[in-house]
Scaffold this active site. Structure first.
Site, PDB file in Angstrom:
ATOM      1  N   ASP A 128      -6.328  -0.103  12.671  1.00 36.17           N
ATOM      2  CA  ASP A 128      -5.533  -0.996  11.831  1.00 36.17           C
ATOM      3  C   ASP A 128      -4.198  -1.278  12.508  1.00 36.17           C
ATOM      4  OD1 ASP A 128      -5.093  -2.557   9.556  1.00 36.17           O
ATOM      5  OD2 ASP A 128      -3.935  -0.962   8.608  1.00 36.17           O
ATOM      6  N   TYR A 130      -0.362  -3.542  12.613  1.00 33.34           N
ATOM      7  CA  TYR A 130       0.851  -3.692  11.779  1.00 33.34           C
ATOM      8  C   TYR A 130       1.544  -4.927  12.342  1.00 33.34           C
ATOM      9  CZ  TYR A 130       5.120  -1.757   9.487  1.00 33.34           C
ATOM     10  OH  TYR A 130       6.237  -1.526   8.705  1.00 33.34           O
ATOM     11  N   HIS A 135       5.836  -8.477   6.611  1.00 32.46           N
ATOM     12  CA  HIS A 135       5.485  -7.158   6.060  1.00 32.46           C
ATOM     13  C   HIS A 135       6.260  -6.054   6.779  1.00 32.46           C
ATOM     14  CE1 HIS A 135       3.059  -3.868   4.460  1.00 32.46           C
ATOM     15  NE2 HIS A 135       2.802  -3.471   5.697  1.00 32.46           N
ATOM     16  N   ARG A 144      13.587   2.495   6.169  1.00 31.45           N
ATOM     17  CA  ARG A 144      14.602   2.915   7.147  1.00 31.45           C
ATOM     18  C   ARG A 144      15.910   2.141   7.061  1.00 31.45           C
ATOM     19  NH1 ARG A 144       9.765   2.812   9.810  1.00 31.45           N
ATOM     20  NH2 ARG A 144      10.130   0.653  10.343  1.00 31.45           N
ATOM     21  N   GLU A 201      -3.484  -3.378   0.442  1.00 33.44           N
ATOM     22  CA  GLU A 201      -2.917  -4.204   1.504  1.00 33.44           C
ATOM     23  C   GLU A 201      -3.896  -5.329   1.790  1.00 33.44           C
ATOM     24  OE1 GLU A 201      -1.885  -1.715   4.875  1.00 33.44           O
ATOM     25  OE2 GLU A 201       0.134  -1.391   4.066  1.00 33.44           O
ATOM     26  N   GLU A 203      -5.485  -7.855   3.954  1.00 31.53           N
ATOM     27  CA  GLU A 203      -5.638  -8.028   5.406  1.00 31.53           C
ATOM     28  C   GLU A 203      -6.910  -8.807   5.703  1.00 31.53           C
ATOM     29  OE1 GLU A 203      -5.172  -4.608   7.912  1.00 31.53           O
ATOM     30  OE2 GLU A 203      -3.809  -3.594   6.528  1.00 31.53           O
ATOM     31  N   ASP A 235      -6.773  -2.540   2.883  1.00 33.43           N
ATOM     32  CA  ASP A 235      -6.411  -1.237   3.449  1.00 33.43           C
ATOM     33  C   ASP A 235      -5.636  -0.460   2.379  1.00 33.43           C
ATOM     34  OD1 ASP A 235      -5.906   0.805   5.298  1.00 33.43           O
ATOM     35  OD2 ASP A 235      -4.024  -0.116   5.914  1.00 33.43           O
ATOM     36  N   ARG A 239       1.341   5.334  -0.841  1.00 33.04           N
ATOM     37  CA  ARG A 239       2.693   5.178  -0.295  1.00 33.04           C
ATOM     38  C   ARG A 239       3.503   6.479  -0.304  1.00 33.04           C
ATOM     39  NH1 ARG A 239       1.784   0.934   2.685  1.00 33.04           N
ATOM     40  NH2 ARG A 239       1.204  -0.901   1.478  1.00 33.04           N
ATOM     41  N   GLN A 242       2.170   8.623   2.420  1.00 28.38           N
ATOM     42  CA  GLN A 242       2.594   7.974   3.671  1.00 28.38           C
ATOM     43  C   GLN A 242       4.065   8.264   3.999  1.00 28.38           C
ATOM     44  OE1 GLN A 242       1.989   3.714   3.528  1.00 28.38           O
ATOM     45  NE2 GLN A 242       2.707   3.369   5.617  1.00 28.38           N
ATOM     46  N   TYR A 246       4.402  10.245   7.619  1.00 26.46           N
ATOM     47  CA  TYR A 246       4.181   9.247   8.669  1.00 26.46           C
ATOM     48  C   TYR A 246       4.969   9.423   9.960  1.00 26.46           C
ATOM     49  CZ  TYR A 246       8.341   6.211   8.314  1.00 26.46           C
ATOM     50  OH  TYR A 246       9.595   5.682   8.381  1.00 26.46           O
ATOM     51  N   LYS A 255      -3.971   6.627   4.528  1.00 25.72           N
ATOM     52  CA  LYS A 255      -4.824   5.453   4.742  1.00 25.72           C
ATOM     53  C   LYS A 255      -6.286   5.845   4.902  1.00 25.72           C
ATOM     54  CE  LYS A 255      -1.304   2.525   5.653  1.00 25.72           C
ATOM     55  NZ  LYS A 255      -1.156   1.162   5.134  1.00 25.72           N
ATOM     56  N   THR A 259     -11.119   2.067   2.858  1.00 28.73           N
ATOM     57  CA  THR A 259     -10.809   0.701   3.284  1.00 28.73           C
ATOM     58  C   THR A 259     -11.970  -0.154   2.809  1.00 28.73           C
ATOM     59  OG1 THR A 259      -9.726   1.542   5.276  1.00 28.73           O
ATOM     60  CG2 THR A 259     -10.336  -0.788   5.274  1.00 28.73           C
ATOM     61  N   THR A 352      -1.042  -5.948   7.189  1.00 23.32           N
ATOM     62  CA  THR A 352      -0.813  -6.638   5.915  1.00 23.32           C
ATOM     63  C   THR A 352      -0.275  -8.035   6.149  1.00 23.32           C
ATOM     64  OG1 THR A 352      -0.331  -4.521   4.930  1.00 23.32           O
ATOM     65  CG2 THR A 352       0.342  -6.454   3.677  1.00 23.32           C
ATOM     66  N   GLU A 366       5.708  -4.212  -1.524  1.00 21.29           N
ATOM     67  CA  GLU A 366       6.646  -5.317  -1.321  1.00 21.29           C
ATOM     68  C   GLU A 366       6.855  -6.113  -2.611  1.00 21.29           C
ATOM     69  OE1 GLU A 366       3.916  -6.160   2.085  1.00 21.29           O
ATOM     70  OE2 GLU A 366       5.671  -7.308   2.753  1.00 21.29           O
TER      71      GLU A 366
HETATM   72 CA    CA Z   1      -2.687  -1.734   6.926  1.00 23.92          CA
END
Ligand code: CA
Length: 425
Positions: A128, A130, A135, A144, A201, A203, A235, A239, A242, A246, A255, A259, A352, A366
């Site tokens: 997968d 990004y 996104h 962050r 997500e 996708e 996906d 959260r 994650q 992560y 994840k 899927t 995403t 989001e």
């Molecule tokens: Ca994804």
């Protein structure tokens, strides 16, 4: 171009003669086998093969298999030949070998309402990416802060992670809320329990029909040639798991639990009129990643959310695949360029697909801005993340002149988390 299968000619039909997406189907008690969708029917390719209407020399029975991998491995000259043959058999004014043979027509054209659709190919491996800029900026801002939103590598590399092929499921399969470690805001140490911030997500998945050997690289054009087609892909993402797990290696259990993909593989050939260039490059890409032509597609995408209690769905986002920063061909090229072998049946998630505006974001993270701005559904209920019983349905189509290349649906309903006594102490 029109088909003698009348339902295929309706402007809103997802499966006109221009589409012919591949799937795997069965009726109760039957072995799953390969088909294409046309109008409101599945066309049984194993039956056409048996009667000699479609034949691939040296590959008898390739469509009688319960997966499309065998056909996908034959490569684009065979994909093109079969597509041309099927178009001729299904077109108004084409070869009458099927349309004029009513016993065969009745046996081989099966109403979609009578069939079950299965995972259309055996997933070799799943990666997968990004690769959607909107996104990445949104999620980076929340995780962050705006000054570090895009990692320093992002404008140079399509970044991704190796996912799990074992948990890729076909549309309609229920999705169990995952368990894991999470660290609630303000807590000193993590707890173990059900995910509280379960997300989707939106996708697109690229389905790989070619391969490269260990130690061999491929170019972007060779990578594009290796793509058999595309599916809708959800996906599912935990959260809170994650956010805790992560760094520094990326998502792992957040994840890995599920899927979902749509049952129809829309071919690269059907999407050819909808090719679009990737957006303006803020930083020039290294030569190996540059595209010799347009390799994104104009594909309208939507997601619906239906709570278990609700009679009808709410469309929570509308976006488009052309919003991506990197194409699947660039992702595949980058993946193989180290010498990593790609295999027939590999699945490449786009990342995403969020548009620039709030109504076009491809995840609840989001849409609810990290849970701070819950969205309101048509029922009056609100959602920051998914609740047990929620049904998420993705849809997609490329809009042509009085026809559309539909992807069908990719849906999944959330089941409550498992609980075991010994975890409670
Ligand atoms: Ca994804």
């Amino acid at each position: 171009m029109r088909s003698w299968v009348a339902a295929a000619n309706a402007p809103e039909s997802p499966f006109p003669i221009q589409n012919l997406p591949y799937g795997v189907f069965s009726r109760p008690g039957e072995h799953p086998r390969c088909c294409v969708a046309i109008g409101d029917a599945a066309l049984d390719l194993a039956a056409l093969e048996e009667t000699g209407l479609v034949s691939i020399p040296g590959n008898d029975g390739v469509f009688a298999q319960p997966f499309l991998n065998g056909f996908m491995a034959l490569g684009s000259p065979v994909w093109d030949a079969v597509r041309n043959r099927l178009t001729d058999l299904l077109a108004e004014g084409g070869d009458t070998a099927l349309s004029g043979n009513s016993p065969l027509r009745n046996a081989a054209l099966i109403p979609l309402s009578d069939v079950s659709l299965h995972l259309p190919f055996q997933i070799a491996e799943y990666t997968d990416f990004y690769a959607g800029r909107h996104h990445a900026v949104n999620v980076g801002t929340m995780f962050r802060g705006p000054e570090n939103a895009l990692p320093p590598n992002w404008l140079h590399i399509p970044i991704g992670y190796n996912g799990r092929a074992s948990s890729v499921v076909v549309s309609g399969t229920a999705v169990r809320r995952p368990l894991g470690q999470l660290k609630p805001p303000g807590a000193e140490t993590p707890i173990f329990g059900p995910c509280r911030r379960l997300d989707m997500e939106l996708e697109l998945g690229a389905v790989i029909g070619g391969s490269n050997r260990l130690g061999e690289a491929v170019t972007v054009s060779e990578a594009d040639e290796m793509i058999f087609g595309y599916v809708l892909l959800n996906d599912w993402s935990a959260r809170d798991i994650q956010a805790w797990e992560y760094q520094p290696l990326g998502p792992f259990q957040a994840k890995a639990f599920a899927t979902s993909i749509s049952p129809w593989i829309v071919t690269k050939a059907a999407l050819a009129p909808f090719r679009r260039s990737t957006p303006h490059r803020e930083r020039e890409l290294l030569p190996y990643l540059r595209e010799p032509g347009p390799m994104l597609y104009d594909i309208a995408l939507e997601a619906d959310l239906t709570p278990a209690s609700a009679a009808h769905a709410t469309t929570i986002t509308r976006t488009n695949y052309k919003e991506m920063y990197y194409s699947a061909a660039q992702q595949l090229c980058h993946h193989a360029v180290s010498g990593c072998p790609m295999r027939v049946g590999d699945l490449i998630g786009s990342g995403t697909i969020s548009g620039p505006d709030k109504g076009a974001y491809g995840s609840l993270l989001e849409l609810s801005w990290g849970g701070k701005e819950p969205i309101t559904l048509a029922t009056g209920e609100t959602r920051s993340f998914l609740e047990d019983g929620d049904l998420v349905t993705l849809r997609g189509w490329a809009q042509g002149d009085r026809y559309r290349i539909g992807f069908g649906e990719c849906s999944g309903q959330i089941l409550p988390a498992l609980q075991k006594e010994e975890w409670l102490s």
